[in-house]
Design a protein around this motif. Structure first.
Motif, mmCIF file in Angstrom:
data_model
loop_
_atom_site.group_PDB
_atom_site.id
_atom_site.type_symbol
_atom_site.label_atom_id
_atom_site.label_comp_id
_atom_site.label_asym_id
_atom_site.label_seq_id
_atom_site.Cartn_x
_atom_site.Cartn_y
_atom_site.Cartn_z
ATOM 1 N N ASP A 145 0.897 -0.776 0.322
ATOM 2 C CA ASP A 145 -0.352 0.066 0.140
ATOM 3 C C ASP A 145 0.870 1.776 -0.110
ATOM 4 O O ASP A 145 0.407 2.117 -0.811
ATOM 5 N N VAL A 173 -7.116 -8.890 -5.497
ATOM 6 C CA VAL A 173 -6.145 -7.922 -5.577
ATOM 7 C C VAL A 173 -5.091 -7.741 -6.002
ATOM 8 O O VAL A 173 -3.933 -8.148 -5.819
ATOM 9 N N GLU A 229 -11.314 -0.105 -8.293
ATOM 10 C CA GLU A 229 -10.422 1.112 -8.288
ATOM 11 C C GLU A 229 -11.383 2.414 -8.147
ATOM 12 O O GLU A 229 -10.135 3.482 -7.429
ATOM 13 N N LYS A 273 -12.787 2.516 -4.760
ATOM 14 C CA LYS A 273 -11.288 2.736 -3.606
ATOM 15 C C LYS A 273 -10.630 4.139 -4.047
ATOM 16 O O LYS A 273 -11.052 4.815 -2.279
ATOM 17 N N ARG A 274 -11.089 4.987 -4.971
ATOM 18 C CA ARG A 274 -10.312 6.494 -5.059
ATOM 19 C C ARG A 274 -11.298 7.233 -4.168
ATOM 20 O O ARG A 274 -11.211 7.726 -3.058
ATOM 21 N N GLY A 312 -14.034 5.783 -1.484
ATOM 22 C CA GLY A 312 -13.636 5.889 -0.028
ATOM 23 C C GLY A 312 -15.128 5.151 -0.026
ATOM 24 O O GLY A 312 -15.592 5.890 1.009
#
Length: 225
Positions: free
Chosen positions: A107, A125, A165, A168-169, A171
């Motif tokens: 990460d 992932v 993706e 995740k960006r 949140g």
């Protein structure tokens, strides 16, 4: 006889004086040492633990530096072997570290190198580091206009994100993005949650999310295909 006796007495007296001096000096030395110990004892009680802590810290730093060097070597080797793609399991097994430590390391590298994330059909992932492929995306100085247009379309697609993706960006959970991707309010909703204030739209044909200003037109899609 009397002279010998007197000589013996004188010798005995000299020895007694010598022993008395030695004994007195010894007592003085013991007293000085005892005084110094009593004076320095509080300082020693502080200094000894500090020295022990410093020694342990230096040993810990050496172990950490050795571990970090091992992780860096493994990380860059896997990047070269897998062309910039890496899974958590691959890195953890190769580096021989727990999954939590491997995720923490990857990460941090993903933030450092602006990596992308892809989700396989099995739900794994994949960390995608595009730094190794960046040179391939640069347009050639002698490229024809058609090739330049293809390069621009390729660059637009490089900005596209998958559902995982984008989630995740923003949140949020991937299921939340899935429920909103066909709604007309998607652009406004994503803009309020995007860390850079970017609006996103969904292309059902490409099954990818594009920045609104960079979304490829249908004509460009057809020409590229």
């Amino acid at each position: 006889m009397t002279k010998l006796l007197r000589t013996a007495i004188d010798n005995a007296g000299s020895n007694l004086v010598r022993y008395a001096v030695i004994f007195g000096a010894t007592l003085c030395l013991v007293g000085v040492v005892s005084t110094l110990v009593q004076t320095l004892l509080p300082l020693l009680q502080i200094l000894v633990p500090l020295l022990a802590v410093w020694w342990l810290w230096q040993r810990y730093r050496k172990v950490q530096n050795r571990q970090q060097k091992h992780l860096h070597t493994t990380f860059y080797r896997l990047l070269q072997e897998h062309q910039g793609r890496m899974t958590l399991l691959d890195f953890a097994m190769t580096a021989e570290i727990p999954a939590i430590a491997a995720r923490y390391y990857l990460d941090n590298r993903a933030k450092e190198f602006a990596a992308r994330f892809e989700v396989t059909e099995q739900g794994d992932v994949v960390y995608v580091f595009s730094t190794l492929q960046f040179s391939r995306m640069q347009p050639s100085p002698t490229a024809t206009p058609v090739a330049s247009e293809d390069s621009m379309n390729e660059l637009q697609r490089s900005k596209a994100l998958s559902q995982a993706e984008l989630a995740k960006r923003l949140g949020v959970a991937a299921k939340t993005v899935s429920r909103k991707k066909h709604l007309s309010t998607l652009s406004d909703w994503t803009q309020t949650r995007d860390p850079n204030g970017v609006s996103w739209s969904y292309d059902a044909q490409a099954q990818r999310f594009f920045p609104v200003s960079d979304r490829p037109s249908a004509q460009s899609e057809t020409e590229h295909r």
